[in-house]
Design a protein around this motif. Structure first.
Motif, PDB file in Angstrom:
ATOM      1  N   GLU A 134       0.598  -1.367   0.118  1.00  0.00           N
ATOM      2  CA  GLU A 134      -0.186  -0.104   0.175  1.00  0.00           C
ATOM      3  C   GLU A 134       0.855   1.248   0.021  1.00  0.00           C
ATOM      4  O   GLU A 134       1.749   1.512   0.800  1.00  0.00           O
ATOM      5  N   GLY A 135       0.549   2.146  -0.956  1.00  0.00           N
ATOM      6  CA  GLY A 135       1.320   3.382  -0.987  1.00  0.00           C
ATOM      7  C   GLY A 135       2.957   3.407  -1.662  1.00  0.00           C
ATOM      8  O   GLY A 135       3.347   4.342  -2.036  1.00  0.00           O
ATOM      9  N   ALA A 136       3.261   2.223  -2.188  1.00  0.00           N
ATOM     10  CA  ALA A 136       4.327   2.115  -2.575  1.00  0.00           C
ATOM     11  C   ALA A 136       4.263   2.258  -4.158  1.00  0.00           C
ATOM     12  O   ALA A 136       3.367   2.445  -4.755  1.00  0.00           O
ATOM     13  N   ARG A 137       5.332   2.862  -4.625  1.00  0.00           N
ATOM     14  CA  ARG A 137       5.670   3.264  -6.175  1.00  0.00           C
ATOM     15  C   ARG A 137       6.241   2.157  -6.863  1.00  0.00           C
ATOM     16  O   ARG A 137       6.237   2.070  -8.176  1.00  0.00           O
ATOM     17  N   ALA A 138       7.137   1.123  -6.243  1.00  0.00           N
ATOM     18  CA  ALA A 138       7.728   0.024  -6.688  1.00  0.00           C
ATOM     19  C   ALA A 138       8.136  -0.964  -6.051  1.00  0.00           C
ATOM     20  O   ALA A 138       7.978  -0.743  -4.624  1.00  0.00           O
ATOM     21  N   ALA A 139       8.218  -2.285  -6.436  1.00  0.00           N
ATOM     22  CA  ALA A 139       8.609  -3.252  -5.470  1.00  0.00           C
ATOM     23  C   ALA A 139       9.722  -4.055  -6.155  1.00  0.00           C
ATOM     24  O   ALA A 139       9.723  -4.435  -7.359  1.00  0.00           O
ATOM     25  N   TYR A 140      10.532  -4.458  -5.382  1.00  0.00           N
ATOM     26  CA  TYR A 140      11.703  -5.581  -5.635  1.00  0.00           C
ATOM     27  C   TYR A 140      11.239  -6.996  -4.990  1.00  0.00           C
ATOM     28  O   TYR A 140      10.733  -7.083  -3.913  1.00  0.00           O
ATOM     29  N   ILE A 141      11.086  -7.810  -6.160  1.00  0.00           N
ATOM     30  CA  ILE A 141      10.533  -9.046  -5.768  1.00  0.00           C
ATOM     31  C   ILE A 141      11.821 -10.170  -5.616  1.00  0.00           C
ATOM     32  O   ILE A 141      12.388 -10.540  -6.611  1.00  0.00           O
ATOM     33  N   SER A 142      11.926 -10.670  -4.284  1.00  0.00           N
ATOM     34  CA  SER A 142      12.895 -11.803  -4.349  1.00  0.00           C
ATOM     35  C   SER A 142      12.130 -13.080  -3.501  1.00  0.00           C
ATOM     36  O   SER A 142      11.748 -12.754  -2.406  1.00  0.00           O
ATOM     37  N   TYR A 143      12.026 -13.949  -3.988  1.00  0.00           N
ATOM     38  CA  TYR A 143      11.111 -15.009  -3.453  1.00  0.00           C
ATOM     39  C   TYR A 143      12.073 -15.768  -2.756  1.00  0.00           C
ATOM     40  O   TYR A 143      13.198 -16.194  -2.999  1.00  0.00           O
ATOM     41  N   TYR A 144      11.533 -16.085  -1.610  1.00  0.00           N
ATOM     42  CA  TYR A 144      12.080 -16.954  -0.623  1.00  0.00           C
ATOM     43  C   TYR A 144      11.280 -18.237  -0.517  1.00  0.00           C
ATOM     44  O   TYR A 144      10.108 -18.370  -0.323  1.00  0.00           O
ATOM     45  N   PRO A 145      12.154 -19.509  -0.275  1.00  0.00           N
ATOM     46  CA  PRO A 145      13.531 -19.400  -0.174  1.00  0.00           C
ATOM     47  C   PRO A 145      14.322 -19.363  -1.531  1.00  0.00           C
ATOM     48  O   PRO A 145      15.538 -19.034  -1.656  1.00  0.00           O
ATOM     49  N   ASP A 146      13.670 -19.779  -2.571  1.00  0.00           N
ATOM     50  CA  ASP A 146      14.366 -19.577  -4.021  1.00  0.00           C
ATOM     51  C   ASP A 146      13.383 -19.704  -4.922  1.00  0.00           C
ATOM     52  O   ASP A 146      12.130 -20.229  -4.931  1.00  0.00           O
ATOM     53  N   ILE A 147      13.563 -18.754  -6.103  1.00  0.00           N
ATOM     54  CA  ILE A 147      12.583 -18.806  -7.078  1.00  0.00           C
ATOM     55  C   ILE A 147      12.157 -20.202  -7.865  1.00  0.00           C
ATOM     56  O   ILE A 147      11.189 -20.405  -8.799  1.00  0.00           O
ATOM     57  N   ALA A 148      13.159 -21.145  -7.773  1.00  0.00           N
ATOM     58  CA  ALA A 148      13.001 -22.361  -8.555  1.00  0.00           C
ATOM     59  C   ALA A 148      12.391 -23.309  -7.714  1.00  0.00           C
ATOM     60  O   ALA A 148      12.076 -24.517  -8.092  1.00  0.00           O
ATOM     61  N   ILE A 149      11.976 -23.065  -6.487  1.00  0.00           N
ATOM     62  CA  ILE A 149      11.185 -24.049  -5.444  1.00  0.00           C
ATOM     63  C   ILE A 149       9.739 -23.973  -6.015  1.00  0.00           C
ATOM     64  O   ILE A 149       9.180 -23.146  -6.633  1.00  0.00           O
ATOM     65  N   PRO A 150       9.072 -25.211  -6.026  1.00  0.00           N
ATOM     66  CA  PRO A 150       7.666 -25.507  -6.677  1.00  0.00           C
ATOM     67  C   PRO A 150       6.930 -24.561  -5.827  1.00  0.00           C
ATOM     68  O   PRO A 150       6.872 -24.496  -4.389  1.00  0.00           O
ATOM     69  N   GLY A 151       6.081 -23.888  -6.426  1.00  0.00           N
ATOM     70  CA  GLY A 151       4.909 -22.981  -5.758  1.00  0.00           C
ATOM     71  C   GLY A 151       5.299 -21.376  -5.884  1.00  0.00           C
ATOM     72  O   GLY A 151       4.460 -20.507  -5.653  1.00  0.00           O
ATOM     73  N   ALA A 152       6.633 -21.209  -6.411  1.00  0.00           N
ATOM     74  CA  ALA A 152       7.176 -19.926  -6.632  1.00  0.00           C
ATOM     75  C   ALA A 152       6.369 -19.208  -7.696  1.00  0.00           C
ATOM     76  O   ALA A 152       6.061 -18.052  -7.594  1.00  0.00           O
TER      77      ALA A 152
END
Length: 280
Positions: A56-74
């Motif tokens: 809310e109220g942000a103008r941009a977002a940095y997306i780093s998926y945890y624990p890793d973007i290769a994990i199923p469900g990412a």
């Protein structure tokens, strides 16, 4: 709030890349909001009810998926986050992985979301040896890994943060895929050798079979999803598909990427891998 006073949400803002991205934004005088479970408002990948409040109220977002973007469900999570963000946030910068099918699918979800997107696609982090998977092994003097002799163009997290912060802070990076590598390729054994030279210590590299490595990780209490992820990385991704240098750092920043030897020297000088005290 005006565009200039709206914060940038840094998801994973306490992690290896996120905390560096946040620091660079703050150095530029850009209001920054940390996206983590302990932040206020909190952000939790496993609790979608927290997403809207953090965005809310942000103008941009940095997306780093945890624990890793290769994990199923990412893919599903990143896609849902992008849809939530677009209710008010247009600029999204996604941290992705090279040669990972799940990561490529997550990239497509962001690219097709309608956002002003930038992809920062990375190879293995140099800092995995100092802050991540292998740090304790380096300190102990022996790194045991199921890595073959396929070379990898290790990328310094400082370069990743420079590129991501630039894309978040300045116009002109929308629609860009920055694939980042270091300036040369090293096998894991060679990388360990450079760390040993930087520390002045004997640090042994011991290759093991993938099955033995997975069994050892389980015995040490690693969660099964992490074991499966590591098995995927070493068993499939580290097969030579990423043994190619790219110009992503040069295109984004106009300079050469940091070399692994520079990382090793700085980490050693900072005492990251001090040899454990001997108990008689």
């Amino acid at each position: 709030m005006t565009h200039h006073t709206k914060p940038v949400l840094v998801i994973g803002g306490t992690g290896k890349t996120g905390r560096r991205v946040a620091a660079r934004l703050e150095e530029r005088g850009i209001p920054t909001r940390i996206g983590s479970r302990s932040a206020d408002p909190p952000f939790d990948w496993d609790d979608r009810d927290t997403w809207a409040g953090a965005l809310e109220g942000a103008r941009a977002a940095y997306i780093s998926y945890y624990p890793d973007i290769a994990i199923p469900g990412a893919v599903e999570a990143v896609s849902a986050l992008a849809a939530t963000a677009l209710e008010g946030v247009r600029r999204l910068v996604l941290l992705s992985g090279r040669g990972e099918e799940e990561a490529q699918r997550a990239e497509r979800a962001v690219r097709e979301s309608g956002a002003d997107w930038t992809i920062v696609r990375c190879s293995w982090f140099s800092q995995n040896f100092s802050e991540g998977f292998f740090a304790d092994q380096v300190e102990a003097g022996e790194i045991v890994l199921p890595a073959t002799y396929v070379p990898e163009p290790f990328i310094d997290v400082e370069d990743i943060a420079d590129v991501a912060a630039l894309a978040l802070a300045e116009d002109g990076h929308e629609g860009q895929v920055y694939e980042l590598t270091g300036p040369r390729m090293l096998t894991f054994e060679q990388a360990v050798g450079e760390i040993a030279a930087a520390t002045g210590r004997e640090i042994r590299y011991a290759p093991v079979a993938l099955e033995e490595y997975a069994a050892g990780a389980r015995e040490q209490g690693e969660p099964e999803d992490i074991v499966e992820f590591l098995t995927y990385l070493f068993g499939e991704v580290l097969d030579g598909r990423n043994a190619v240098l790219t110009d992503g750092v040069q295109r984004a920043l106009g300079r050469e990427p940091r070399d692994f030897s520079e990382f090793a020297r700085e980490a050693a000088a900072a005492g990251v891998w001090n040899e454990p005290a001997r108990v008689d």
